[in-house]
Write an enzyme that holds these catalytic residues in place. Structure first.
Site, PDB file in Angstrom:
ATOM      1  N   GLY A 207       4.922 -20.643  -3.044  1.00  0.00           N
ATOM      2  CA  GLY A 207       3.181 -20.848  -3.032  1.00  0.00           C
ATOM      3  C   GLY A 207       2.859 -21.015  -4.361  1.00  0.00           C
ATOM      4  O   GLY A 207       3.371 -21.123  -5.277  1.00  0.00           O
ATOM      5  N   PRO A 209       0.808 -20.816  -7.826  1.00  0.00           N
ATOM      6  CA  PRO A 209       0.677 -19.424  -9.016  1.00  0.00           C
ATOM      7  C   PRO A 209      -0.698 -18.577  -8.643  1.00  0.00           C
ATOM      8  O   PRO A 209      -1.443 -19.164  -8.393  1.00  0.00           O
ATOM      9  CB  PRO A 209       0.453 -20.346 -10.207  1.00  0.00           C
ATOM     10  CG  PRO A 209       0.880 -21.638 -10.182  1.00  0.00           C
ATOM     11  CD  PRO A 209       0.892 -22.152  -8.668  1.00  0.00           C
ATOM     12  N   GLY A 212       0.178 -14.225  -5.065  1.00  0.00           N
ATOM     13  CA  GLY A 212       0.726 -12.967  -4.603  1.00  0.00           C
ATOM     14  C   GLY A 212       2.216 -12.943  -4.294  1.00  0.00           C
ATOM     15  O   GLY A 212       2.641 -12.113  -3.563  1.00  0.00           O
ATOM     16  N   LYS A 213       3.047 -13.573  -4.790  1.00  0.00           N
ATOM     17  CA  LYS A 213       4.471 -13.852  -4.370  1.00  0.00           C
ATOM     18  C   LYS A 213       5.161 -12.570  -4.989  1.00  0.00           C
ATOM     19  O   LYS A 213       5.904 -11.904  -4.232  1.00  0.00           O
ATOM     20  CB  LYS A 213       5.151 -15.098  -5.028  1.00  0.00           C
ATOM     21  CG  LYS A 213       4.382 -16.130  -4.432  1.00  0.00           C
ATOM     22  CD  LYS A 213       5.408 -17.597  -4.839  1.00  0.00           C
ATOM     23  CE  LYS A 213       5.165 -17.777  -6.249  1.00  0.00           C
ATOM     24  NZ  LYS A 213       3.669 -18.169  -6.709  1.00  0.00           N
ATOM     25  N   THR A 214       4.895 -11.943  -6.361  1.00  0.00           N
ATOM     26  CA  THR A 214       5.499 -10.939  -7.004  1.00  0.00           C
ATOM     27  C   THR A 214       5.000  -9.741  -6.155  1.00  0.00           C
ATOM     28  O   THR A 214       5.755  -8.711  -6.126  1.00  0.00           O
ATOM     29  CB  THR A 214       5.260 -11.136  -8.341  1.00  0.00           C
ATOM     30  OG1 THR A 214       5.555 -12.155  -8.970  1.00  0.00           O
ATOM     31  CG2 THR A 214       5.994  -9.918  -9.100  1.00  0.00           C
ATOM     32  N   HIS A 429     -27.894 -36.677 -16.494  1.00  0.00           N
ATOM     33  CA  HIS A 429     -26.572 -36.784 -16.090  1.00  0.00           C
ATOM     34  C   HIS A 429     -26.225 -36.030 -14.911  1.00  0.00           C
ATOM     35  O   HIS A 429     -25.755 -36.254 -13.788  1.00  0.00           O
ATOM     36  CB  HIS A 429     -25.576 -36.484 -17.238  1.00  0.00           C
ATOM     37  CG  HIS A 429     -24.083 -36.763 -16.849  1.00  0.00           C
ATOM     38  ND1 HIS A 429     -23.452 -37.856 -17.397  1.00  0.00           N
ATOM     39  CD2 HIS A 429     -23.290 -35.818 -16.355  1.00  0.00           C
ATOM     40  CE1 HIS A 429     -22.027 -37.725 -16.837  1.00  0.00           C
ATOM     41  NE2 HIS A 429     -21.856 -36.517 -16.167  1.00  0.00           N
ATOM     42  N   GLU A 430     -26.642 -34.768 -14.995  1.00  0.00           N
ATOM     43  CA  GLU A 430     -26.225 -33.517 -14.222  1.00  0.00           C
ATOM     44  C   GLU A 430     -27.240 -33.897 -12.856  1.00  0.00           C
ATOM     45  O   GLU A 430     -26.706 -33.717 -11.791  1.00  0.00           O
ATOM     46  CB  GLU A 430     -26.489 -32.177 -14.757  1.00  0.00           C
ATOM     47  CG  GLU A 430     -25.538 -31.733 -15.817  1.00  0.00           C
ATOM     48  CD  GLU A 430     -24.119 -31.909 -15.608  1.00  0.00           C
ATOM     49  OE1 GLU A 430     -23.918 -32.089 -14.344  1.00  0.00           O
ATOM     50  OE2 GLU A 430     -23.337 -32.389 -16.512  1.00  0.00           O
ATOM     51  N   HIS A 433     -25.650 -36.550 -10.659  1.00  0.00           N
ATOM     52  CA  HIS A 433     -24.745 -36.063 -10.001  1.00  0.00           C
ATOM     53  C   HIS A 433     -25.111 -35.247  -8.547  1.00  0.00           C
ATOM     54  O   HIS A 433     -24.521 -35.506  -7.379  1.00  0.00           O
ATOM     55  CB  HIS A 433     -23.729 -34.982 -10.481  1.00  0.00           C
ATOM     56  CG  HIS A 433     -22.905 -35.404 -11.474  1.00  0.00           C
ATOM     57  ND1 HIS A 433     -21.715 -36.472 -11.234  1.00  0.00           N
ATOM     58  CD2 HIS A 433     -22.575 -35.299 -12.853  1.00  0.00           C
ATOM     59  CE1 HIS A 433     -21.101 -36.764 -12.223  1.00  0.00           C
ATOM     60  NE2 HIS A 433     -21.468 -36.019 -13.126  1.00  0.00           N
TER      61      HIS A 433
END
Length: 606
Positions: A207, A209, A212-214, A429-430, A433
Site C-alpha cells: 500500500g 505510504p 496503515g501497514k505498520t 491567475h487564480e 483557473h
C-alpha cells in the site's frame, strides 16, 4: 520474555575501595587542617609561661609539644628525640612539684601513624590497579560490541504497554478480514493442523505510504496476544559483507524461541529488490541478506508458529522468489481510504479530542479525497493544536477546515507581502483557473480561491471532488488541461505576457498529456503503451535498456503532446475572452478579500 542477566557487582568493588581510600585520606587532611592554628615558640618561652602559671594544658605528640595557654591561644615547639618533657623542665630549674602539677598528656601515635602511612602509601597502588581494571573493562566492552555486530536489531515490543487491536484500525476492512485468519491461527493452531491446513508463512502488506501497514501488523500481534519483533529492512544492511545475513539468522532464532510470535519487516524493498540487477556484480551484501531471508523462511519447521509480515509501497521491484508460494505467498493490499473509510478513521482519531456539536465528520471526509490514514491523523492533530492556541475548549469546523488547507498546501505565509502589481497578477491567475474549471463540465467544483501565500505558491485554487472516483475519462483529462492552463492564459490575455507563476501548472499539464499518449492510449497512435509502465529507473536492470519504440514514434509522441496542449490553450483562451468582465470583477473582489469561498464564488454565476 527472559530477563536480562544482571552485571556482577564484584567488578565495582575495587572502584568503591579506591573511592573510600580517597575519602579517608581527605578526611585526615581536613581534620588536621581544621584544628585551631598554633603559633610556633621555643622552649625558653615555654619555661617562662610555666613559671608564670599561664599554661593550662600540654600535649606531647612524638617530638612535638603543643601548649594551650589560659587565654585560649595555642603554641607549639619541638624537642629532641629521646628526651622527656619532664627531664627538660627539670634541667630548666622548674620545681618537681610544679612539673607534676602541669596537665601533661602524652598521645600514643604509633597505631594511627602506622595506618595513615600505610593508607597513603597504598593509594597510588590502588589507583594503578583501578586504571588497569578500567582499561580491561573498556576492551571487553569493545569486544562485546564487535561480537554483537551480527546480532539482530529487532525490537521486541511490550504487549502490555503498546497493545493495539483491530479497533484501532479503521478504513481497511478487507485487509483486516484477510488478517483475521492469521490471528486465529496464532490463537488456535491445532484447529488448522487437525484438518491439514497450513497458514501462510509470510504476509506481504502492500500500500501507499501512510495507509496503515505498520498499524495493521501491530494490531495482528495485539489481537493474537503474541510477541512482536519489529525491524526495518535497512537495519539488515551494513557496510560489512555478511552482517545482514547474520542478523537475519539471529532474528529468526530469537523468533523461534519466542514462538508463537510475529516478525514484522518494514520497508522490505530495502533488501528485497531484484537480485542480479546491479552493475559490476551487484550489491553482494543486500543479495546475501535476501538469500538468507528466503532460506530461513523455507527452513521453518512444520510446527513453528512464526509468521513473517512485511510491508512495502514498491511491490513492483521485489524479487519474484520473495513472493512465490511458501514464502510471502499472501498479498494484502492496504488501499487508499474512500469517503466512508475516511469518516471511520476520523472517528478513531477523534476519540480523545473534544469536538464541537457542529462538527460534521462526514463533511470533513468528503473534503479530504486522497488523504491516507497518516494524513488524517495529522489533520486532527493540527486542528487540536490550532484550538489550543486560541484557548478554545472544543475543536470546531473552522479549525478542521483550516487544518485541511494546512496539510495540503502548508501554513499561510501572511508575512510575505506582495506589491500591488504582483498581487493583481496572482489574483487574475487564480481566478482564471477557477472560472475555466467552473465552465467545463468534467472539472471538479471550485472549493476555494486564495491569494495568501502558502508554501512556495503565491496563491491557490482548490478543486474538491464531490465523490471519490477511480476511473478518469479522456474528456476529463482534456478539461483538466484547460483548467491547468487557465492561470497561464489569464496572464496572457489581461497582461500581455506570462510570468514564472505558471511553471508548476505547465509541468502538471505536460505530465497529463504525456500519460494520455504513452500510458492510456488516448491519442491518434491508438491503444499502444510506449515505454515501461514503471516510471522509476531501476539502476542496473533498466540502465542501457533499449526503448521499446523507435525515434520516429518518439517524435510523434512529442508532436501529439504539443498538439493536445495547444488545443487546450485555444479552448482556455476562448473561455477567458468570453468571460473577461466576470473574471475582472471576481479578481478585484479577491484582491480586497484575499479569499473567496465556494458559496461566494457561485453567487457570481447566478
Amino acid at each position: 520474555m527472559p530477563t536480562m542477566p544482571q552485571k556482577p557487582q564484584h567488578r565495582n568493588g575495587l572502584l568503591y575501595l579506591v573511592v573510600i581510600a580517597l575519602f579517608v585520606t581527605a578526611f585526615f587532611m581536613i581534620s588536621s587542617a581544621g584544628k585551631v592554628p598554633s603559633q610556633e615558640t621555643n622552649f625558653g618561652s615555654f619555661v617562662e609561661q610555666v613559671k608564670e602559671e599561664r599554661v593550662s594544658k600540654v600535649t606531647v605528640v612524638d617530638n612535638k609539644i603543643n601548649v594551650e595557654l589560659i587565654d585560649g591561644s595555642n603554641q607549639h615547639f619541638h624537642k629532641e628525640a629521646g628526651t622527656s618533657i619532664y627531664e627538660m623542665l627539670e634541667r630548666a630549674g622548674i620545681d618537681k612539684d610544679v612539673t607534676l602539677s602541669l596537665p601533661i598528656e602524652i598521645e600514643d601515635t604509633e597505631g594511627s601513624k602506622f595506618w595513615r602511612d600505610m593508607l597513603i602509601g597504598f593509594i597510588p597502588f590502588l589507583l594503578i590497579i583501578g586504571f588497569f581494571v578500567f582499561m580491561m573493562r573498556s576492551a571487553q566492552s569493545s569486544s562485546n560490541q564487535a561480537m554483537s555486530f551480527g546480532k539482530s536489531k529487532a525490537k521486541l515490543h511490550d504487549k502490555k504497554k503498546q497493545k493495539q487491536t483491530f479497533d484501532d484500525v479503521a478504513g481497511c476492512e478487507e485487509a483486516k478480514e484477510e488478517l483475521v485468519e492469521v490471528v486465529d491461527f496464532l490463537k488456535h493452531p491445532q484447529k488448522y493442523r487437525s484438518i491439514g491446513a497450513k497458514i501462510p508463512k509470510g504476509v506481504m502488506l502492500v500500500g501507499a505510504p501512510g495507509t496503515g501497514k505498520t498499524l495493521l501488523a501491530r494490531a495482528v500481534a495485539g489481537e493474537a496476544d503474541v510477541p512482536f519483533f519489529n525491524i526495518s529492512g535497512s537495519e539488515f544492511v551494513e557496510m560489512f559483507v555478511g552482517v545482514g545475513a547474520s542478523r537475519v539468522r539471529d532474528l529468526f532464532t530469537k523468533a523461534k524461541r519466542n514462538a508463537p510470535c510475529i516478525i514484522f519487516i518494514d520497508e522490505i524493498d530495502a533488501v528485497g529488490r531484484h537480485r542480479g540487477a546491479g552493475m559490476g556484480g551487484g550489491h553482494d551484501e543486500r543479495e546475501q541478506t535476501l538469500n538468507q531471508i528466503l532460506t530461513e523462511m523455507d527452513g521453518f519447521e512444520t510446527g513453528t508458529n512464526v509468521i513473517v509480515i512485511a510491508a512495502t509501497n514498491r511491490p513492483d521491484i521485489l524479487d519474484p522468489a520473495l513472493l512465490r508460494p511458501g514464502r510471502f505467498d499472501r498479498r494484502v493490499v492496504v488501499d487508499m481510504p474512500d469517503v466512508n473509510a475516511r469518516e471511520l478513521i476520523l472517528k478513531v482519531h477523534a476519540r480523545n479530542k473534544p469536538l464541537a456539536k457542529t462538527v460534521e465528520l462526514r463533511k470533513i471526509a468528503k473534503s479530504t479525497p486522497g488523504f491516507t490514514g497518516a494524513d488524517i491523523e495529522n489533520l486532527m492533530n493540527e486542528a487540536a493544536i490550532m484550538t489550543a492556541k486560541t484557548s478554545k475548549k472544543t475543536i470546531g469546523m473552522r479549525e478542521l477546515e483550516k487544518s485541511i488547507e494546512k496539510v495540503i498546501m502548508g501554513p499561510e505565509r501572511k508575512s510575505k507581502v506582495l506589491d500591488k502589481k504582483e498581487k493583481k497578477i496572482t489574483a487574475y491567475h487564480e481566478v482564471g483557473h477557477a472560472v475555466v474549471g467552473h465552465m467545463l463540465p468534467n472539472c471538479d467544483p471550485v472549493h476555494k480561491i486564495s491569494i495568501i501565500s502558502r508554501g512556495m505558491s503565491l496563491g491557490a485554487t482548490w478543486f474538491m471532488p464531490e465523490e471519490d472516483k477511480y476511473l478518469r475519462t479522456k474528456s476529463k483529462f482534456e478539461d483538466e488541461l484547460c483548467s491547468l492552463l487557465g492561470g497561464y492564459t489569464a496572464e496572457e490575455v489581461f497582461f500581455g505576457e506570462m510570468t514564472t507563476g505558471a511553471s508548476n501548472d505547465l509541468e502538471k499539464a505536460t505530465k497529463i498529456a504525456r500519460s494520455m499518449v504513452t500510458k492510456y492510449g488516448m491519442s491518434e497512435l491508438g491503444p499502444v503503451i510506449f515505454g515501461d509502465s514503471n516510471e522509476e529507473v531501476f539502476l542496473g536492470k533498466d540502465f542501457g535498456h533499449v526503448k521499446n519504440y523507435s525515434e520516429e514514434s518518439a517524435a510523434k509522441i512529442d508532436e501529439l503532446i504539443k498538439k493536445m496542449l495547444k488545443n487546450a490553450h485555444v479552448r482556455t483562451k476562448a473561455i477567458i475572452v468570453k468571460n473577461k468582465k466576470l473574471i475582472e470583477k471576481i479578481s478585484e473582489d479577491l484582491i480586497k478579500k484575499e479569499t473567496i469561498s465556494r458559496e461566494e464564488f457561485l453567487k457570481y454565476f447566478k
